[in-house]
Motif scaffolding. Sequence first.
Motif, PDB file in Angstrom:
ATOM      1  N   ASN A  85      29.329  84.731  30.605  1.00 54.51           N
ATOM      2  CA  ASN A  85      28.383  85.001  31.687  1.00 54.51           C
ATOM      3  C   ASN A  85      29.001  84.610  33.037  1.00 54.51           C
ATOM      4  OD1 ASN A  85      25.726  85.985  32.245  1.00 54.51           O
ATOM      5  ND2 ASN A  85      25.093  83.909  32.734  1.00 54.51           N
ATOM      6  N   GLY A  86      29.614  83.432  33.067  1.00 56.71           N
ATOM      7  CA  GLY A  86      30.287  82.983  34.289  1.00 56.71           C
ATOM      8  C   GLY A  86      31.509  83.825  34.610  1.00 56.71           C
ATOM      9  N   ILE A  92      20.686  84.136  37.004  1.00 52.35           N
ATOM     10  CA  ILE A  92      21.925  84.916  37.055  1.00 52.35           C
ATOM     11  C   ILE A  92      21.661  86.364  36.630  1.00 52.35           C
ATOM     12  CG2 ILE A  92      24.212  85.184  36.014  1.00 52.35           C
ATOM     13  CD1 ILE A  92      24.400  82.119  35.956  1.00 52.35           C
ATOM     14  N   PHE A 118      26.626  78.815  37.458  1.00 49.31           N
ATOM     15  CA  PHE A 118      27.045  79.427  36.198  1.00 49.31           C
ATOM     16  C   PHE A 118      27.472  78.424  35.124  1.00 49.31           C
ATOM     17  CE2 PHE A 118      31.171  81.119  38.479  1.00 49.31           C
ATOM     18  CZ  PHE A 118      31.711  79.848  38.542  1.00 49.31           C
ATOM     19  N   SER A 168      24.103  88.239  30.045  1.00 48.97           N
ATOM     20  CA  SER A 168      23.071  87.255  30.384  1.00 48.97           C
ATOM     21  C   SER A 168      21.826  87.443  29.517  1.00 48.97           C
ATOM     22  CB  SER A 168      22.714  87.334  31.867  1.00 48.97           C
ATOM     23  OG  SER A 168      22.277  88.633  32.224  1.00 48.97           O
TER      24      SER A 168
END
Length: 431
Positions: free
Chosen positions: A238-239, A301, A350, A417
């Motif tokens: 995700n980051g 996010i 994140f 996400s």
Amino acid sequence: MSNETKKQIAKAAPNRWLVFCILTFSGGIAFKLSSMKDMFYVPMQEFMGLSNTQIGAALSVYGIVQTIGLIAGIYICDIISKKYMIGGSLIGIGVVGFYIATFPGYYGFLLAFGVLAILGEVTYWPVLLKAIRLLGDEKTQGRMFGFLEMGRGVVDVIVASSALAVFRAMGEGAAALRGGFIFLSVVTMVAGVLCLIFVPHDEKCVGEDGKEVNKAEAAFSGMMQALKSVDIWAVSLNGFVVYCIYCGLTYFIPFLNKIYMLPATAVGMYGIVNQYGLKMIGGPVGGFMSDKVHKSAAKHIRVGFVVCIVAMAVFLMIPHEALGQKGMWMLGAVCTLTFGAIVFTMRAVFFAPMDEVKVPREITGAAMSMASLIIYLPNTFAYVMYGNFLDRFPGMTGFRIVFSVMIGWAVVGVGVSTFLIRRIKKHQKNA
């Protein structure tokens, strides 16, 4: 989170914000020597005899050592207490700074950057993230990481400006450059001493039988647990996607310069706002939105990815070349900075979902090292990829491709996400 852990957090509450401030202060200083080119690029060439290629090679060495080192960091970051890892790394960085102030030869300069990568990226940064996570609980993770970003941005500006002030005050010669390096080294070592004094030790690792577990064995077990964890992979990927989009923000500067004819005097101002201003704004906004509005950093996010898709799609429809010919660069600057602000609110938090997926606190060092390795991996390819598009397709065509690729990353991000949020809901049901 166990009742014992909650009690320990509550007990530490009176001084945890003091520790947080010291850690944030150190976070804004730790990378100033490794990013000395931002302040002293031309003086380094003039007084240290370094060419553009040699400075670039040092940065490449830094990136290579960082990538390899973070693999080892998955194991070593839980062996030694965070108090010693953070404080010792900062003091070590200061020592390297004093060495650089002697103006070593080219190979000595390369060696120094390799050591800076180990101390800054492997033994300091993941452990700093570990320390920040352990200061709070699930409900405060977003704000903790958000204010960390904001605080680092403030310290960035103050320390960088102070180093330049020292350089100017000493006459802007070779001695002045040494003075700037020594200033940065001393401040970094002071931060290290403060961390050694105020940052608490790690909790003891205790097995099911109540006996203390060997740290090396516990660290190896933690490393294997992190590598096998679907949740840590989900947080990391995700980051990773957020960072792919973040790398694209760099190309707003040539976009404004070439398409909107941004005046040379405004380029520097835009760069400062884009690099430091957005970090200071995006950090607390991202933390607040995560904790208070969306009640989850992962959800914030995901919303950010959706907003990025819509915002960039609309941005692509604007007749930029026509507006650029009319000198309407302010419009372009406002649009790009707004998009950048959205990305910075996502970048600030994140790492926060580590608590949402219930990553065991005793393997936080391994988890943060693994996440850092994956999240910052775009540094090895994203800039080359975006730059290649601009070189192969000159003018607005190249920028449209870059911005379209950023939309593509955001679409991937929505999927990643969403998967992460499902994992979080699963843990909440089982809690």
